[in-house]
Write a protein that holds these residues in place. Structure first.
Motif, PDB file in Angstrom:
ATOM      1  N   UNK A 284      -9.512  12.050   9.054  1.00 39.43           N
ATOM      2  CA  UNK A 284      -9.863  10.642   8.775  1.00 39.43           C
ATOM      3  C   UNK A 284      -9.370  10.223   7.396  1.00 39.43           C
ATOM      4  N   UNK A 285      -9.513  11.104   6.432  1.00 42.98           N
ATOM      5  CA  UNK A 285      -9.068  10.796   5.069  1.00 42.98           C
ATOM      6  C   UNK A 285      -7.558  10.546   5.031  1.00 42.98           C
ATOM      7  N   UNK A 286      -6.781  11.432   5.657  1.00 43.44           N
ATOM      8  CA  UNK A 286      -5.330  11.247   5.668  1.00 43.44           C
ATOM      9  C   UNK A 286      -4.926  10.009   6.466  1.00 43.44           C
ATOM     10  N   UNK A 287      -5.644   9.708   7.541  1.00 43.34           N
ATOM     11  CA  UNK A 287      -5.339   8.506   8.318  1.00 43.34           C
ATOM     12  C   UNK A 287      -5.513   7.260   7.459  1.00 43.34           C
ATOM     13  N   UNK A 288      -6.605   7.213   6.712  1.00 40.44           N
ATOM     14  CA  UNK A 288      -6.843   6.054   5.847  1.00 40.44           C
ATOM     15  C   UNK A 288      -5.846   5.998   4.694  1.00 40.44           C
ATOM     16  N   UNK A 289      -5.534   7.147   4.110  1.00 40.50           N
ATOM     17  CA  UNK A 289      -4.546   7.164   3.033  1.00 40.50           C
ATOM     18  C   UNK A 289      -3.184   6.690   3.534  1.00 40.50           C
ATOM     19  N   UNK A 290      -2.838   7.086   4.757  1.00 41.74           N
ATOM     20  CA  UNK A 290      -1.563   6.660   5.338  1.00 41.74           C
ATOM     21  C   UNK A 290      -1.549   5.142   5.511  1.00 41.74           C
ATOM     22  N   UNK A 291      -2.625   4.583   6.047  1.00 41.35           N
ATOM     23  CA  UNK A 291      -2.700   3.131   6.234  1.00 41.35           C
ATOM     24  C   UNK A 291      -2.574   2.397   4.904  1.00 41.35           C
ATOM     25  N   UNK A 292      -3.229   2.896   3.873  1.00 38.58           N
ATOM     26  CA  UNK A 292      -3.130   2.286   2.544  1.00 38.58           C
ATOM     27  C   UNK A 292      -1.700   2.399   2.017  1.00 38.58           C
ATOM     28  N   UNK A 293      -1.063   3.548   2.229  1.00 39.94           N
ATOM     29  CA  UNK A 293       0.310   3.746   1.760  1.00 39.94           C
ATOM     30  C   UNK A 293       1.276   2.783   2.440  1.00 39.94           C
ATOM     31  N   UNK A 294       1.071   2.544   3.733  1.00 42.70           N
ATOM     32  CA  UNK A 294       1.937   1.596   4.453  1.00 42.70           C
ATOM     33  C   UNK A 294       1.765   0.188   3.879  1.00 42.70           C
ATOM     34  N   UNK A 295       0.527  -0.222   3.646  1.00 43.42           N
ATOM     35  CA  UNK A 295       0.280  -1.550   3.072  1.00 43.42           C
ATOM     36  C   UNK A 295       0.814  -1.643   1.640  1.00 43.42           C
ATOM     37  N   UNK A 296       0.655  -0.568   0.870  1.00 40.58           N
ATOM     38  CA  UNK A 296       1.147  -0.556  -0.512  1.00 40.58           C
ATOM     39  C   UNK A 296       2.670  -0.654  -0.543  1.00 40.58           C
ATOM     40  N   UNK A 297       3.321   0.078   0.363  1.00 38.17           N
ATOM     41  CA  UNK A 297       4.792   0.028   0.420  1.00 38.17           C
ATOM     42  C   UNK A 297       5.257  -1.388   0.737  1.00 38.17           C
ATOM     43  N   UNK A 298       4.609  -2.063   1.678  1.00 40.10           N
ATOM     44  CA  UNK A 298       4.989  -3.437   2.030  1.00 40.10           C
ATOM     45  C   UNK A 298       4.777  -4.385   0.846  1.00 40.10           C
ATOM     46  N   UNK A 299       3.659  -4.212   0.156  1.00 39.08           N
ATOM     47  CA  UNK A 299       3.368  -5.093  -0.988  1.00 39.08           C
ATOM     48  C   UNK A 299       4.351  -4.864  -2.133  1.00 39.08           C
ATOM     49  N   UNK A 300       4.649  -3.591  -2.438  1.00 39.55           N
ATOM     50  CA  UNK A 300       5.583  -3.325  -3.546  1.00 39.55           C
ATOM     51  C   UNK A 300       7.013  -3.719  -3.164  1.00 39.55           C
ATOM     52  N   UNK A 301       7.364  -3.641  -1.882  1.00 36.15           N
ATOM     53  CA  UNK A 301       8.685  -4.107  -1.436  1.00 36.15           C
ATOM     54  C   UNK A 301       8.804  -5.612  -1.648  1.00 36.15           C
TER      55      UNK A 301
END
Length: 162
Positions: free
Chosen positions: A73-90
């Motif tokens: 669950x922790x890695x799933x949530x971290x992955x979701x945050x990373x995807x959103x962070x990548x989109x925002x920083x792009x």
């Protein structure tokens, strides 16, 4: 001895009246020093130890499954945050690039936002790999593929809100 004829017509050898056979055997062991009692106690203790070992192994497995589930669950949530962070920083990099092209941002600003985007971009495949490894480890612990009809997992922070 001669032979005797039975009423049914069978012939049997005649046995002398002094011939007796007894097919009984009996054994008894005196337990003067408690050996039998000790063996019984050892067998009981061995059985109880095996039952406790089974319980301990079962509890250990349940604990490992629970821990691995929380890891997944922790890695799933971290992955979701990373995807959103990548989109925002792009998007931030694209905006900074536009402003740089118009002369409103320095090259230092452009390179700083590009570095942030590249860093966020690198986290996505790393967290995907960790998440899939956690799912695989959970499948190994459960001993079979996870059922497709499981209820969707709740976010970890939802437990804190209740």
């Amino acid at each position: 001895g001669g032979a005797v004829t039975s009423p049914a017509g069978g012939v049997f050898p005649q046995v002398s009246p002094s011939f007796y056979a007894l097919g009984v055997s009996a054994q008894y062991e005196l337990d003067l020093f408690g050996r039998v009692r000790s063996l019984t106690a050892q067998a009981r203790d061995k059985y109880l130890a095996s039952v406790e070992a089974h319980r301990a192994a079962h509890l250990s497995l349940v604990g490992q499954v629970a821990t691995q589930y929380l890891t997944e669950r922790s890695y799933a949530e971290q992955y979701e945050v990373a995807v959103r962070t990548e989109a925002a920083t792009r998007q931030m990099y694209a905006l900074t690039r536009t402003l740089f092209d118009e002369g409103q941002r320095s090259e230092l600003d452009l390179r700083a936002t590009e570095a942030q985007w590249q860093n966020a971009r690198a986290q996505v495949p790393r967290l995907w790999r960790l998440w899939t490894q956690a799912v695989d480890a959970l499948v190994v612990l459960v001993g079979e593929p996870l059922p497709a009809n499981l209820a969707p997992p709740q976010p970890l922070d939802s437990a804190r809100e209740q």
